[in-house]
Every structure is written in C-alpha cells, then in structure tokens.
Design a protein around this motif. Structure first.
Motif, short mmCIF file in Angstrom:
data_model
loop_
_atom_site.label_atom_id
_atom_site.label_comp_id
_atom_site.label_asym_id
_atom_site.label_seq_id
_atom_site.Cartn_x
_atom_site.Cartn_y
_atom_site.Cartn_z
N VAL A 109 0.87 -1.17 0.00
CA VAL A 109 0.00 0.00 0.00
C VAL A 109 0.91 1.22 0.00
CG1 VAL A 109 -1.76 1.26 1.29
CG2 VAL A 109 -1.80 -1.24 1.26
N PHE A 110 0.74 2.09 -0.99
CA PHE A 110 1.62 3.25 -1.10
C PHE A 110 1.17 4.34 -0.13
CE2 PHE A 110 3.68 6.96 -2.79
CZ PHE A 110 4.94 6.46 -3.10
N VAL A 111 2.12 4.93 0.58
CA VAL A 111 1.85 6.00 1.54
C VAL A 111 2.01 7.34 0.84
CG1 VAL A 111 2.54 7.05 3.73
CG2 VAL A 111 2.72 4.56 3.43
N VAL A 112 0.97 8.14 0.90
CA VAL A 112 1.00 9.49 0.34
C VAL A 112 1.11 10.47 1.51
CG1 VAL A 112 -0.31 11.22 -0.96
CG2 VAL A 112 -0.44 8.80 -1.60
N ASP A 113 2.11 11.34 1.43
CA ASP A 113 2.28 12.33 2.50
C ASP A 113 2.47 13.72 1.88
OD1 ASP A 113 4.90 12.27 1.56
OD2 ASP A 113 5.63 11.08 3.23
N ALA A 114 2.74 14.69 2.72
CA ALA A 114 2.92 16.07 2.24
C ALA A 114 4.09 16.18 1.27
CB ALA A 114 3.12 17.01 3.43
N TYR A 115 5.14 15.39 1.50
CA TYR A 115 6.29 15.42 0.58
C TYR A 115 5.88 14.92 -0.80
CZ TYR A 115 8.97 15.78 4.93
OH TYR A 115 9.45 16.16 6.15
N THR A 116 5.10 13.86 -0.83
CA THR A 116 4.62 13.31 -2.11
C THR A 116 3.84 14.36 -2.87
OG1 THR A 116 4.38 11.17 -0.99
CG2 THR A 116 3.35 11.39 -3.16
N ARG A 117 2.91 15.00 -2.18
CA ARG A 117 2.09 16.03 -2.83
C ARG A 117 2.96 17.18 -3.35
NH1 ARG A 117 -3.35 15.68 -1.86
NH2 ARG A 117 -4.01 14.22 -0.26
N ARG A 118 3.88 17.66 -2.53
CA ARG A 118 4.72 18.80 -2.90
C ARG A 118 5.58 18.47 -4.12
NH1 ARG A 118 8.86 19.76 1.24
NH2 ARG A 118 7.12 20.38 2.55
N ILE A 119 6.30 17.37 -4.05
CA ILE A 119 7.24 17.02 -5.12
C ILE A 119 6.51 16.77 -6.43
CG2 ILE A 119 8.87 15.25 -5.91
CD1 ILE A 119 9.66 14.97 -2.89
N PHE A 120 5.46 15.97 -6.38
CA PHE A 120 4.78 15.61 -7.62
C PHE A 120 3.92 16.74 -8.18
CE2 PHE A 120 6.47 11.70 -6.11
CZ PHE A 120 6.87 11.08 -7.27
N ARG A 122 5.02 19.93 -7.98
CA ARG A 122 6.05 20.75 -8.63
C ARG A 122 6.51 20.13 -9.94
NH1 ARG A 122 9.41 22.49 -3.21
NH2 ARG A 122 7.97 24.18 -2.62
N LEU A 123 6.51 18.81 -10.00
CA LEU A 123 6.89 18.13 -11.24
C LEU A 123 5.78 18.20 -12.29
CD1 LEU A 123 8.65 14.96 -9.79
CD2 LEU A 123 9.72 16.78 -11.16
N GLY A 124 4.62 18.72 -11.90
CA GLY A 124 3.49 18.85 -12.83
C GLY A 124 2.70 17.57 -12.98
N LEU A 125 2.94 16.59 -12.11
CA LEU A 125 2.24 15.31 -12.19
C LEU A 125 0.97 15.29 -11.33
CD1 LEU A 125 5.42 13.08 -12.11
CD2 LEU A 125 4.01 13.66 -14.09
N LEU A 126 0.82 16.27 -10.48
CA LEU A 126 -0.41 16.47 -9.71
C LEU A 126 -0.82 17.92 -9.89
CD1 LEU A 126 0.50 14.76 -6.28
CD2 LEU A 126 -0.93 13.82 -8.11
N ASP A 127 -2.13 18.17 -9.94
CA ASP A 127 -2.56 19.56 -10.08
C ASP A 127 -2.88 20.20 -8.73
OD1 ASP A 127 -5.16 18.79 -9.35
OD2 ASP A 127 -5.85 18.69 -11.43
N LEU A 176 16.28 16.44 -10.20
CA LEU A 176 15.12 16.44 -11.09
C LEU A 176 14.91 17.78 -11.80
CD1 LEU A 176 12.63 14.61 -8.69
CD2 LEU A 176 13.89 13.62 -10.60
N ARG A 177 15.81 18.73 -11.60
CA ARG A 177 15.60 20.09 -12.12
C ARG A 177 15.41 20.13 -13.63
NH1 ARG A 177 20.72 19.99 -10.29
NH2 ARG A 177 22.37 20.18 -11.83
N ALA A 178 16.04 19.25 -14.38
CA ALA A 178 15.93 19.26 -15.85
C ALA A 178 14.52 18.94 -16.31
CB ALA A 178 16.92 18.29 -16.46
N CYS A 179 13.77 18.17 -15.52
CA CYS A 179 12.41 17.79 -15.93
C CYS A 179 11.33 18.41 -15.04
CB CYS A 179 12.27 16.27 -15.95
SG CYS A 179 12.46 15.48 -14.36
#
Length: 183
Positions: A109-120, A122-127, A176-179
């Motif tokens: 079961v994958f754990v979603v936390d504040a870090y997950t939300r922030r990083i993804f 910023r990567l444009g994978l979550l709105d 990850l800065r390049a992407c």
C-alpha cells in the motif's frame, strides 16, 4: 505503529523523543501503554505536540489493537479489511493507516504524504486538487505491488522532500531540475 500515530503533524525527531519517554515508562506495547495513567501518558508524549489528543488517539489505537487480537489477529485480515479496520480507529486517517499497512504489516500500500504532494505537484504530475485515495491509486497503478519497492520509493520521496524539495526548494541541487517545471 505507535510511531505512526505520534508522527501526525510533527517531525520524526520529536517522535523519537516521545518514544524514548515511553521506553522510560516501560511502555511500548499496547497493554503497557493502556496501563499508564492518562496524565502520565500525555506527559510522556509532550515532545510530539497535541500530546493530550495524541494520548487519547494512541489509547484508542491500543484498545483496538488488543480487541482485534494484537498483531497476529490484525495480520490475519485481508489488506482491504485491515485498512478499513484501522481507519475505524479514532485518529487514524488514510496516511497513518497506510503507513502501518506498509511498514508494520508489510502490505503493498503506497503511503501518500505532504512530501509526495509537494514534489509531484512541482513536477506537474499532480494539479493539487487530487484527494488522497486518487493519488494513492495512481501510484499503485504505476508501480508493481511490491513492499520493498514502496518502502524505498516512499523513503526516497521523504528524503528528497526534507533535503531538497523543501517548502523553499533547493532547485540548484535537485537531480530532477531538468524535468521539473517549477525549477
């Protein structure tokens, strides 16, 4: 599992202090925690903040844990049933339940936390508008149901979120800065 309850809205270093204080009270199992008077339990949990609330939540979890047959009883449950059972405990939300499922019960079961939300985000994978379950389902669909993989992936997300992709990001040091559109 005690740590999962205590880490809500606090840093792990504070949880470590509270765990040490519980050890000093000889209380790291459910029965021992429940045997501590409420005021003393709250005082032991002072480092984690919201210590009165967390003392009640930890006690509620320990009561549930014992009533369910302890680790053996809970381990015997199918993952979905176990998750539902954990979510029924006062103070145990999706992130805490999933943390227990992954790390204590070794369920994929994958754990979603504040870090997950922030990083993804910023990567444009979550709105930013996605709910917890939607994000968790997306990770679980994208990754094989593999406990060691989820452990490592989550640990890397936490490390990156703490060390680089902070509230004020360190984009210059980011691998990850390049992407990353936010870099």
């Amino acid at each position: 599992m005690v740590g999962a309850v205590l880490t809500q809205n606090t840093a792990w270093t504070n949880v470590e202090l509270a765990l040490e204080r519980l050890r000093d009270n000889c209380a790291l199992d459910a029965e021992a925690i429940l045997a501590i008077p409420a005021e003393r339990l709250a005082e032991a949990l002072r480092p984690v903040g919201y210590f009165n609330v967390k003392a009640r939540r930890l006690s509620a979890f320990c009561e549930h844990y014992i009533a369910a047959g302890g680790f053996e009883g809970l381990s015997a449950l199918e993952t979905d049933v176990l998750r539902h059972s954990l979510l029924g405990v006062n103070g145990v939300g999706p992130e805490t339940a999933d943390d227990m499922l992954l790390y204590a019960f070794e369920r994929p079961v994958f754990v979603v936390d504040a870090y997950t939300r922030r990083i993804f985000s910023r990567l444009g994978l979550l709105d930013g508008g996605e709910g917890y379950e939607e994000i968790r389902a997306a990770f679980e669909m994208a990754l094989a149901p593999d406990v060691p993989l989820y452990n490592e992936y989550h640990a890397l997300v936490v490390r990156h979120g703490k060390d680089v992709c902070k509230t004020r990001p360190g984009c210059a040091e980011c691998v990850l800065r390049a992407c990353c559109p936010a870099a």
